[in-house]
Structure formats: C-alpha cells, structure tokens
Design an enzyme around this catalytic site. Structure first.
Site, PDB file in Angstrom:
ATOM      1  N   SER A 102       0.819  -1.214   0.000  1.00  0.00           N
ATOM      2  CA  SER A 102       0.000   0.000   0.000  1.00  0.00           C
ATOM      3  C   SER A 102       0.850   1.261   0.000  1.00  0.00           C
ATOM      4  O   SER A 102       1.633   1.485  -0.909  1.00  0.00           O
ATOM      5  CB  SER A 102      -0.967  -0.048   1.187  1.00  0.00           C
ATOM      6  N   ASP A 239      -2.661   6.188  -3.282  1.00  0.00           N
ATOM      7  CA  ASP A 239      -1.481   5.584  -2.678  1.00  0.00           C
ATOM      8  C   ASP A 239      -0.999   4.451  -3.576  1.00  0.00           C
ATOM      9  O   ASP A 239      -1.499   4.279  -4.689  1.00  0.00           O
ATOM     10  CB  ASP A 239      -1.786   5.102  -1.258  1.00  0.00           C
ATOM     11  N   ASP A 241      -1.294   1.239  -3.824  1.00  0.00           N
ATOM     12  CA  ASP A 241      -2.202   0.218  -4.361  1.00  0.00           C
ATOM     13  C   ASP A 241      -3.575   0.772  -4.696  1.00  0.00           C
ATOM     14  O   ASP A 241      -4.489   0.023  -5.024  1.00  0.00           O
ATOM     15  CB  ASP A 241      -2.319  -0.967  -3.407  1.00  0.00           C
ATOM     16  N   ASP A 243      -6.088   2.029  -3.080  1.00  0.00           N
ATOM     17  CA  ASP A 243      -7.328   1.839  -2.321  1.00  0.00           C
ATOM     18  C   ASP A 243      -7.705   3.102  -1.558  1.00  0.00           C
ATOM     19  O   ASP A 243      -8.724   3.141  -0.878  1.00  0.00           O
ATOM     20  CB  ASP A 243      -7.243   0.627  -1.384  1.00  0.00           C
TER      21      ASP A 243
END
Length: 444
Positions: A102, A239, A241, A243
């Site tokens: 992440s 960010d 990833d 999400d």
C-alpha cells in the site's frame, strides 16, 4: 505470540521479513484450507500486485505455492487492490491474492487475501492458514498440479466496472491525478479520460523503485502545486495500491477522507441511495464530520480504527457508505473494499452534477483543529487504565463541551498511547492535548 496476519494482511521488508519461502507457504496453506472446505472441484486463485520491485519475485512464489497445492492461477499483473477484489468476484475465483504494501516505502511488501466474492478473509481463516504453514502434506502430481495463465484484459474489465458504477459524464472537468508511481498508473488516467475528464497525470511512470517516493496520498505538495499550475478544477491523489483517494481543490487546499465522505453522504441521501441514512466511520474522524452530518440528517456509526472494522460494520448493518479520514472510502453497492478510483469518479461526478466547485462542496463540513500526540509509555494498558488519566479526560471533555472531543487509544504495534484532541481553536486543542500527554507520560 503476535499474529502473522495484521490488520491489512502479511507485511514486512521484502526478502528479509517477507521472503519468497514465506510467500509460497502462505499461498500453499491458503489453497489447502480452501480445498478442505470443499474438495468437489478444482480451485481458482487470482493474483495481482503493485509495481514495486519485489512484486515479481513474490508473485512467482505465490503462484508456485498455489499451483503446488492444486489451484489454478489467474495472473492479472499490476492493478489496484480494489481491482483484484472486484475481479475475484467478477471472474468467480475462489481466492484473491494482492501483493502490495500500500502506502509503505518501496522496500516493504505484503500479501493480502480475499475470499470468494472479493471480501477480506475472516480472522479465523487467516489464523488457520498461519497455523498450517509448516505442515507436511502429500502434494498433487501429474494433471492435478495447478496451471497458471495471464489475463491480458483484466485492467479493461476493471475500468468497465468503474464506468458502469459512475454514470455521470465528466465532460468539461480538468483534473490532475497523482498515481504515486503505483498501481493506479495502470488504469486511473485512462478511466478518468474515458469518463470524459481532461486528465493531467503525475507520477504515472512506475519503475519498481519509485513507488510512494515523496508522492501520492501521503505527500500532497506536488499535487497542490500542479493543480494551481494547470488551473485544474481539482486534484486527486492515490497511494501505492490505489485503495485510497484524497483530493485537492482548485486553490490547492486539501480535501481529506472525512470531507469526501461528507460530500458523498449528502449526495447519496438526496438520491435515496444512503441506506438507513447512515454513514460508517472510525473514532478518528473529525468532530466536524459528526456536526455536519447531524445538520443534514445523516446518522453516524463509529468503529475502531482500520478499514476492516468499517467493512465489518457496513456488512453487518447493510449500510452503503463508510470510510476513514485517510481516504479509504467504501461503497458496498459497487465494491467490497476501499476503492480510490471509484471514490474519485463519484467525487468528480458530484462536482459536475451540481456545477459547484470542490471547495464549495467541501464546505459541507468544517474541520475542527485536531491535535494528535504520540506518548511513549512503559505499559500502554496501565497508562490508558490509570484512574488519574480517566479523571483528567473527563475534566477535559467537560471543558470542551459540545465543541470538542478527547480520544485516548493504545497503539496496536508499539508501547505508545495516542492522545487526540479536537477543539474550536488550535490553541485550545494544543493546550488540552499537551496537558493530557504530560500526565500519560508520567504514569508508571
């Protein structure tokens, strides 16, 4: 002994804490656990990753672990975490594996598992997987060994899903998007352009080493400057990833997750889409969000910090909107986890639909000054439970009244107590937080 799986899967320094051997063992154990629940058919697992350098190594290890346990593997390549969650459901896979850390620095990596349907695995299943990492078993041979194949159109399938979930055309909107040199680079600029927006993409050239490096949702200065330079209507930051989504208005002011949720909650309530007129958020959401939602007739359900707790409350209560101040926003009617791209599209759609600027929409709520002090202590349970601390908190709450809030909570990973105070003025918040932090630090 601490759990192998944290609040967001298995994480650590890649090739040191999170080794290929561990990745293979986790994947193999996960496949075995799935088979034992139902061995009537061959299992299918879907594997995606963000672009950090260690992802290729860990993807190979995860694929080996899954296929060695008899599961077939669909490799979707570099895609956001919410894309993997969606595709697990859309492609009827039995398991999803996302390889990402992440917003963490590039040297870290992680493994996050999704159950059939795209939901996070329950704690009990994660614990069973962890307990069985080292067991010796008979492995399948011959035709029973799993096979692996790539899914070249995985990204376009996800983008199609996003566009179906956000029917509002974005024609005439100019937006800057910071992809954090992460997974968003593969799909976010194209998705926003297909929706009709004019897109200026920043940090959309991942090389495996530059993910989250001074960019993305935790470093907004570059985005703020670019929005002003390009005279954009707004900016969006993801960010590593994707999400998460944070935003910046045309003046460069940050619009955080609380404000985004306020905007979407009002829009969904007006459209009759906000289930039970309820928004789910965490204890860290600003008091300004609580006050604003009260004015708009929206009820708040509050959970512990962490998107897994928000997700659990959303599922249990059948609610349709929830999230965190950090920019994790969940729209359960369209996604099983936080989706930064879906959030961005819905936010841009509201700007176009209303004809109002993002700054005007963000004024739905007024953020109260919030001060957070991390206090290192000998024992966090003792410090939080001390009678003198409880007395001081009660006195602070009485002093602040309805125009402030006090929250003390222990860190989940360190011997720290987090002291959070909100008040109408920065000075008051600083003064009260400092007084409480000093008392907490003195507890022995």
């Amino acid at each position: 002994m601490s759990r192998l799986f944290g609040t967001d899967g298995v994480r650590g320094l890649a090739n040191a804490d999170l080794t290929p051997e561990l990745a293979l063992s986790v994947a193999s154990a996960a496949a075995r656990v799935l088979y034992e629940r139902d061995d009537s058919r061959r299992r299918v697992a879907l594997v995606g990753r963000d672009p950090r350098a260690s992802g290729e190594m860990l993807e190979a290890a995860v694929t080996a672990g899954l296929t060695s346990a008899g599961a077939d593997v669909l490799r979707v390549g570099v895609l956001p975490t919410p894309a993997v969650a969606h595709l697990v459901s859309a492609m009827r896979a039995d398991l999803g594996v996302m390889i990402s850390a992440s917003h963490n620095p590039m040297p870290d990596n992680g493994i996050k598992l999704f159950a059939a349907g795209g939901h996070k695995l329950p704690d009990a299943v994660e614990d069973e997987i962890a307990d069985r990492l080292d067991e010796r078993v008979d492995r399948p041979t011959g035709a029973a060994v799993g096979r692996a194949r790539d899914v070249p159109d995985a990204g376009s399938r996800y983008v199609d899903h996003l566009l179906e979930a956000t029917p509002q055309p974005l024609d005439g909107l100019r937006v800057v998007v910071d992809c954090a040199n992460g997974a968003a680079a593969a799909v976010a600029p194209s998705a926003y352009r297909l929706a009709g927006a004019e897109v200026i993409a920043l940090n959309a050239e991942p090389d495996g080493l530059n993910i989250n490096e001074g960019v993305g949702s935790t470093h907004l200065d570059g985005l703020r400057a670019a929005v002003r330079e390009h005279r954009a209507d707004l900016g969006l930051a993801h960010d590593g990833d994707a999400d998460r989504c944070l935003a910046v208005d045309a003046t460069g002011s940050v619009v955080d997750g609380d404000q985004i949720m306020a905007i979407l909650a009002v829009a969904m309530k007006e459209a009759g889409e906000l289930a039970d007129d309820t928004l789910v958020t965490t204890v860290m959401s600003n008091l300004g969000l609580h006050l604003a939602m009260r004015e708009h007739g929206v009820k708040l359900r509050t959970t512990a910090v962490g998107d897994r707790y928000v997700l659990a409350e959303l599922r249990e209560g059948g609610f349709s909107l929830g999230g965190e101040q950090s920019g994790h926003v969940v729209l359960p009617d369209h996604a099983t986890t936080g989706d930064g791209l879906l959030t961005a599209l819905r936010l841009m759609g509201r700007v176009v639909e209303t004809g109002r600027s993002l700054a005007e929409l963000a004024a739905t709520m007024t953020r109260l000054p919030q001060v957070l002090v991390n206090v290192r202590v000998a024992d966090k349970a003792t410090a939080c439970g001390a009678p003198e601390v409880a007395k001081a908190v009660a006195e602070a709450e009485a002093e602040l009244g309805d125009e402030g809030r006090v929250l003390l909570r222990p860190s989940g990973t360190e011997q720290l107590v987090r002291v959070m105070v909100e008040a109408r003025s920065e000075g008051t918040a600083q003064r009260v937080a400092g007084r409480l932090a000093e008392l907490v630090a003195a507890i022995r």
